[in-house]
Every structure is written in C-alpha cells, then in structure tokens.
Design a protein around this motif. Structure first.
Motif, PDB file in Angstrom:
ATOM      1  N   SER A  96       0.845  -1.310  -0.010  1.00  0.00           N
ATOM      2  CA  SER A  96      -0.169   0.026  -0.002  1.00  0.00           C
ATOM      3  C   SER A  96       0.713   1.228  -0.037  1.00  0.00           C
ATOM      4  N   ASP A  97       2.301   1.301   0.109  1.00  0.00           N
ATOM      5  CA  ASP A  97       2.906   2.215   0.000  1.00  0.00           C
ATOM      6  C   ASP A  97       3.214   2.580  -1.393  1.00  0.00           C
ATOM      7  N   ALA A  98       2.869   4.001  -1.797  1.00  0.00           N
ATOM      8  CA  ALA A  98       3.259   4.244  -3.302  1.00  0.00           C
ATOM      9  C   ALA A  98       4.679   4.330  -3.481  1.00  0.00           C
ATOM     10  N   MET A  99       5.402   4.663  -2.445  1.00  0.00           N
ATOM     11  CA  MET A  99       6.837   5.016  -2.814  1.00  0.00           C
ATOM     12  C   MET A  99       7.602   3.730  -3.239  1.00  0.00           C
ATOM     13  N   PHE A 100       6.777   2.420  -2.339  1.00  0.00           N
ATOM     14  CA  PHE A 100       7.518   1.219  -2.588  1.00  0.00           C
ATOM     15  C   PHE A 100       7.463   0.771  -4.075  1.00  0.00           C
ATOM     16  N   TRP A 101       6.214   1.106  -4.650  1.00  0.00           N
ATOM     17  CA  TRP A 101       5.945   0.959  -6.228  1.00  0.00           C
ATOM     18  C   TRP A 101       6.767   1.760  -7.021  1.00  0.00           C
ATOM     19  N   THR A 102       6.798   3.019  -6.527  1.00  0.00           N
ATOM     20  CA  THR A 102       7.707   3.878  -7.277  1.00  0.00           C
ATOM     21  C   THR A 102       9.286   3.362  -7.508  1.00  0.00           C
TER      22      THR A 102
END
Length: 321
Positions: A96-102
């Motif tokens: 759910s962490d957007a920075m992880f997927w970025t």
C-alpha cells in the motif's frame, strides 16, 4: 569340429573371460563399471552439494516464513522454517506504500536499460578483442584487465559523475558499471572459439563486419549472451550503493535502497530503543522480510527460463582464452 557349434565347446561366463582367454561379447551393451574411488567421490559430492543447498535455502525459507507469520509469533521467536499464524498484514502494508512501487518501477527500468546497454557494449568490445589481427589488441586487453584491479577511487568517481551532469539521473546508475571485465573476457573467449571459416564464408558472400556479427556470430552466441544477460540483470537488480551515492531524490531511488532504509531504520531502533521498542523492531523486521521476498521474486521468476543457457554459456566461453 566347430567350437561355436559344439555344445561341449568352451563356455563363456557372462561375468568373466572364457577358457581361451577371450572376453565375453555382450552386443556392445556392456557398461563400464565405476571404480570404488569414483563411487566414493559421487557420495561425497552428493553430501557436500546437499549441504550447500540446505545452507543456501535456509535463510530464504526463514525469511518467507517470517513474512507470512503473525507478529506475536515473531516476537516470541517461534518462527523458523514454517509460518505460524498465517498473516498477510505486512504484505498489505508494504504494497500500500506508493513509494515502494515507485522505487520498484525504478529498479525495473534501471535493470532493463542498464542490461541492454551493457550487453551491446560488452558484445562489441569482446568481438573486437577476439580478432588476433587487430592492431593494438594487446593494449585494449591490458586496459580492460587493468580496471579489474585498480580504480580511480570513490571521491574521484563522485566528482567525475557530478561534473558530467549525470547526478540524479538514470545515467549515474547505468554508465559507470556498463562493462564488467569478467563478462567481457568470457565473451571474448567464446568468440575466439567460433570457427573462423564461418566469417570467411560470410566475407565471400559480401557481408561486412557488422553484417557478419549480426547475421552469423550473434545467432551462434545465444547461450553466452543469455548468460551475460543473467549476470548483468542480477548485478543491476541487486545494486544499491551506486544509487545511494548519486541519487538524492526519493522518487529516483531503486527498491534496494528502499530495503536498505528499512534495515537501517530497524538497526537504529535496535541500538537506541532498548526493550521498550522490541515490538516496533520486530514489526520492522517483518517489513524487511516482506520487502526482501517481493524484491527477490522477479529474479527467481526469470532465472528458470535462462538457466538452461547458463552452464553451456559459461563452459563454451571458457574453452579458450
């Protein structure tokens, strides 16, 4: 009287020579019995390799088990190889962490671009070095080998990358490690092992150097190219220090730096938090396990498709050199 047609003639034992000293004929199907020393070697080799596999798999299986276990069992230290209290909360939290997927997307882009550039440069350089008639070939090989043992140092490299304007860009991650000298020498040895008659025939048919490389050499080099792709892809996927050094913006970092920050945060909490923060440290450790699993899965998924080229590519490149 014919010996072969007389039932009373010399009989040949299937397990040993006949009375006349001749060896038994078994229609060419007789196998060579391994010696005792070779059988001992096989047993020892199997034991050693089994031990290596166990030692290699144990930490990864433990990490997977921790990533799937409830936090209470992890805090109690009851999770080893089998998950306890199946729980996907940590996975939902990380995903759910957007920075992880970025950062994950950045890793994919960096790996694909860097591997493509490295394969092109390494192939061209190795093909040139494989030609004994090339003038200055020894100097070019010496320059490549020299960089295996000596480098400019961390600070000069940082100053160079900054002065070239590559800081905070993909090129700071891709360009400095574009050619691995070990991979270069393996490909050079492979190209040298190809029959020269193939290139001579291509020249007679009117192909120039680039046409010979593209139409003749590369189709015959699938094994070694696939092996180099695996080497470069794993190296760039796992690399974090170069990005940590040259990239300052969070949205440009690869997922390995994301994982490094999680580990650094857990280590800092452990050194400063004491017993009161034990739960927080265990939660951070669970997030680390989840991130490690998610980071490793793509390489594990790709490896089986390239593994069949791996042994043949390395062995073919090691025939000469």
């Amino acid at each position: 009287m014919s010996i072969g047609s007389n039932a009373a003639g010399p009989q040949v034992d299937a397990a040993g020579p006949g009375r006349d000293g001749s060896r038994p004929r078994t229609g060419g199907r007789r196998g060579i019995r391994p010696t005792r020393g070779y059988r001992i070697f096989q047993v020892v080799n199997a034991i050693v390799l089994t031990g290596v596999v166990i030692v290699t798999l144990y930490p990864f299986v433990t990490i997977v088990a921790r990533s799937l276990s409830e936090e209470a069992y992890i805090i109690a230290g009851q999770v080893n190889l089998v998950p306890r209290g199946f729980d996907l909360t940590a996975y939902r939290l990380v995903m759910s962490d957007a920075m992880f997927w970025t950062n994950y997307r950045n890793t994919v882009v960096y790996t694909v671009v860097a591997t493509s550039i490295s394969i092109v440069l390494t192939t061209c350089y190795a093909y040139v070095l494989s030609k004994p008639q090339l003038k200055g070939r020894g100097a070019l090989v010496g320059i490549a080998v020299f960089t295996m043992f000596f480098s400019g140092g961390l600070i000069p490299n940082y100053v160079l990358i900054t002065s070239l304007g590559m800081k905070n860009s993909i090129w700071a991650v891709v360009i400095p490690n574009a050619i691995n000298v070990f991979n270069l020498l393996v490909m050079k040895a492979f190209f040298e092992s190809l029959p020269t008659e193939l290139e001579e025939a291509a020249a007679v048919d009117g192909l120039n150097t680039y046409g010979t490389l593209w139409r003749i050499v590369l189709p015959l080099s699938k094994a070694v190219i696939a092996t180099m792709v695996l080497f470069y892809a794993v190296s760039f996927w796992n690399s974090w220090f170069t990005a940590f050094l040259y990239l300052d913006q969070q949205e440009l970092l690869p997922v390995t730096v994301y994982l490094r920050n999680l580990i650094a945060g857990a280590t800092g909490a452990q050194s400063a938090g004491g017993v009161a923060d034990a739960d927080a440290m265990q939660a951070a450790a669970t997030l680390q396990s989840v991130t490690i699993v998610l980071t490793t899965l793509p390489i594990l998924a790709v490896y089986p498709f390239i593994q069949r080229y791996f042994v043949s590519g390395v062995m073919l490149g090691a025939v000469k050199g």
